[in-house]
Design a protein around this motif. Structure first.
Motif, PDB file in Angstrom:
ATOM      1  N   THR A 195     -18.285 -85.047  20.913  1.00 44.10           N
ATOM      2  CA  THR A 195     -17.826 -83.789  21.504  1.00 44.10           C
ATOM      3  C   THR A 195     -18.327 -83.572  22.928  1.00 44.10           C
ATOM      4  OG1 THR A 195     -19.643 -82.673  20.346  1.00 44.10           O
ATOM      5  CG2 THR A 195     -17.473 -82.588  19.318  1.00 44.10           C
ATOM      6  N   GLN A 196     -19.069 -84.535  23.480  1.00 48.01           N
ATOM      7  CA  GLN A 196     -19.416 -84.448  24.902  1.00 48.01           C
ATOM      8  C   GLN A 196     -18.247 -84.882  25.778  1.00 48.01           C
ATOM      9  OE1 GLN A 196     -20.037 -87.144  23.129  1.00 48.01           O
ATOM     10  NE2 GLN A 196     -20.781 -88.897  24.327  1.00 48.01           N
ATOM     11  N   ALA A 197     -17.154 -85.317  25.151  1.00 49.28           N
ATOM     12  CA  ALA A 197     -16.000 -85.819  25.897  1.00 49.28           C
ATOM     13  C   ALA A 197     -15.429 -84.758  26.837  1.00 49.28           C
ATOM     14  CB  ALA A 197     -14.919 -86.281  24.930  1.00 49.28           C
ATOM     15  N   THR A 198     -15.087 -85.201  28.038  1.00 52.27           N
ATOM     16  CA  THR A 198     -14.372 -84.388  29.022  1.00 52.27           C
ATOM     17  C   THR A 198     -13.320 -85.285  29.661  1.00 52.27           C
ATOM     18  OG1 THR A 198     -15.755 -84.981  30.921  1.00 52.27           O
ATOM     19  CG2 THR A 198     -16.511 -83.121  29.548  1.00 52.27           C
ATOM     20  N   GLY A 224     -14.346 -81.044  21.222  1.00 59.50           N
ATOM     21  CA  GLY A 224     -15.255 -80.848  22.344  1.00 59.50           C
ATOM     22  C   GLY A 224     -14.652 -80.110  23.515  1.00 59.50           C
ATOM     23  N   THR A 225     -13.355 -80.324  23.758  1.00 54.42           N
ATOM     24  CA  THR A 225     -12.704 -79.686  24.910  1.00 54.42           C
ATOM     25  C   THR A 225     -11.868 -78.478  24.515  1.00 54.42           C
ATOM     26  OG1 THR A 225     -10.703 -81.053  24.735  1.00 54.42           O
ATOM     27  CG2 THR A 225     -12.526 -81.925  26.076  1.00 54.42           C
ATOM     28  N   ASP A 247      -8.851 -85.462  12.361  1.00 60.04           N
ATOM     29  CA  ASP A 247      -8.444 -84.080  12.628  1.00 60.04           C
ATOM     30  C   ASP A 247      -9.681 -83.183  12.654  1.00 60.04           C
ATOM     31  OD1 ASP A 247      -6.873 -81.902  13.110  1.00 60.04           O
ATOM     32  OD2 ASP A 247      -5.633 -82.103  11.311  1.00 60.04           O
ATOM     33  N   ARG A 248      -9.888 -82.535  13.797  1.00 63.65           N
ATOM     34  CA  ARG A 248     -10.966 -81.556  13.921  1.00 63.65           C
ATOM     35  C   ARG A 248     -10.412 -80.276  14.520  1.00 63.65           C
ATOM     36  NH1 ARG A 248     -16.714 -83.540  16.161  1.00 63.65           N
ATOM     37  NH2 ARG A 248     -17.070 -81.355  15.603  1.00 63.65           N
ATOM     38  N   LYS A 249     -11.195 -79.222  14.404  1.00 61.39           N
ATOM     39  CA  LYS A 249     -10.780 -77.927  14.930  1.00 61.39           C
ATOM     40  C   LYS A 249     -11.439 -77.666  16.281  1.00 61.39           C
ATOM     41  CE  LYS A 249      -9.646 -76.002  10.436  1.00 61.39           C
ATOM     42  NZ  LYS A 249      -9.667 -74.823   9.548  1.00 61.39           N
ATOM     43  N   TYR A 250     -10.825 -76.770  17.045  1.00 63.11           N
ATOM     44  CA  TYR A 250     -11.350 -76.399  18.362  1.00 63.11           C
ATOM     45  C   TYR A 250     -12.768 -75.827  18.260  1.00 63.11           C
ATOM     46  CZ  TYR A 250      -6.612 -76.680  20.431  1.00 63.11           C
ATOM     47  OH  TYR A 250      -5.389 -77.098  20.885  1.00 63.11           O
ATOM     48  N   HIS A 251     -13.415 -75.738  19.425  1.00 64.60           N
ATOM     49  CA  HIS A 251     -14.738 -75.113  19.557  1.00 64.60           C
ATOM     50  C   HIS A 251     -15.778 -75.818  18.685  1.00 64.60           C
ATOM     51  CE1 HIS A 251     -12.483 -72.130  21.721  1.00 64.60           C
ATOM     52  NE2 HIS A 251     -11.803 -71.787  20.639  1.00 64.60           N
ATOM     53  N   GLY A 261      -6.315 -79.317  10.819  1.00 61.24           N
ATOM     54  CA  GLY A 261      -7.131 -78.991  11.979  1.00 61.24           C
ATOM     55  C   GLY A 261      -6.267 -78.730  13.201  1.00 61.24           C
ATOM     56  N   ASP A 262      -6.885 -78.807  14.383  1.00 60.58           N
ATOM     57  CA  ASP A 262      -6.174 -78.536  15.636  1.00 60.58           C
ATOM     58  C   ASP A 262      -5.794 -79.800  16.401  1.00 60.58           C
ATOM     59  OD1 ASP A 262      -6.310 -75.669  15.478  1.00 60.58           O
ATOM     60  OD2 ASP A 262      -8.450 -75.803  15.975  1.00 60.58           O
TER      61      ASP A 262
END
Length: 311
Positions: A195-198, A224-225, A247-251, A261-262
């Protein structure tokens, strides 16, 4: 006596026929297994794979993992380091052995081990219809010796990979170091982020070597973003070696069963199909497995989700 002899001859004859039938059936079954359809998870132009980490909840020898992969009808994988190294005979830690001593023993083994067992593993998988496009050995860190890093790339060659994968180092000197080894061996390094991805996280590594590349995880990127990874993929597709699907969710939200998920998994694989991207999309099972299921059943569900999106 005559009737007895006739009965005995009939018994012997029928037994012989039965034995022949069993033998024929056994040979037929064996022959059928030889011609059994190979797994195929290249779906309408998109290569769907799986990382063997997905099966971490199950017994995990190289042979067992191959059976899970075949059950999932998947023909291409990212292989974790441990099962391959265990297959090749990496020494185990002795009871009471201090970690520093054990790491030294492993480093010495890696520096001298023959590649024959890695080639044997590759053949076993290839013969079953499974290619290994990436492997993720725990031998590419800043504390690993140069000999260990050479070993990681040499073993990758023996396995037939196009790239090794590793968590993206926080030290730019390490990505430069790995990029130099990658160029020497002509095998790419796919850097993985959580989740450090940018959108710019990989820029320095990519600028250091053409052999430094991206192992994108669209679930972690989304979490992460709190945004879709589609624009990132469009911009960087030519530097992506493989891409994890989850699949993961925001925030920084949790992992979820696919579709809950999002993360726009369906949109991403359709984008790959539309634009004819050749890098594989790797199923990584990270959501909680239901009590009445197992990792194989859940990976099959993930494959079906991707197949439906690509239909």
């Amino acid at each position: 006596m005559k009737d007895h002899n006739i009965s005995r001859r009939r018994f012997i004859g029928s037994t012989a026929l039965a034995a022949a039938g069993v033998a024929f059936a056994s040979k037929s079954t064996f022959a059928a297994s030889l011609f059994q359809a190979k797994p195929n998870s290249k779906i309408n132009g998109v290569q769907i794979g799986v990382i063997t980490y997905s099966f971490r909840s199950m017994p995990g020898s190289a042979e067992q993992l191959l059976q899970y992969i075949l059950q999932c009808n998947i023909n291409a994988i990212e292989l974790m380091g441990q099962p391959a190294e265990a297959f090749a005979g990496m020494p185990k830690r002795e009871s009471g052995e201090d970690m520093a001593g054990y790491f030294k023993k492993v480093a010495d083994w890696r520096a001298s081990v023959s590649m024959d067992k890695f080639k044997e593993l590759r053949k076993m998988y290839n013969d079953a219809g499974v290619t290994i496009y990436a492997w993720k050995p725990n031998a590419l860190g800043a504390k690993n010796t140069d000999a260990e890093i050479d070993y990681a790339f040499n073993a990758g060659k023996a396995l037939g990979v196009t790239h090794v994968t590793v968590e993206l180092p926080t030290d730019d000197a390490q990505t430069k170091r790995l990029g130099e080894f990658a160029e020497k061996h002509k095998i790419y390094v796919g850097y993985h982020a959580h989740t450090q991805a940018t959108p710019t996280l990989w820029d320095t590594a990519l600028s250091q070597s053409k052999y430094n590349a991206i192992n994108l995880d669209i679930g972690h990127y989304t979490a992460g973003t709190s945004s879709s990874p589609v624009d990132f993929i469009l911009k960087n597709h030519d530097r992506i070696m493989s891409m994890h699907l989850k699949d993961r969710k925001y925030h920084d939200g949790p992992n979820a069963p696919w579709g809950q998920g999002d993360t726009p998994i369906a949109e991403v694989v359709k984008l790959m199909q539309k634009n004819k991207y050749k890098f594989p999309a790797t199923i990584e099972l990270e959501y909680d497995i239901p009590k009445d299921s197992d990792a194989v059943k859940e990976v099959i569900k993930c494959r079906e989700f991707a197949a439906k999106a690509l239909a």
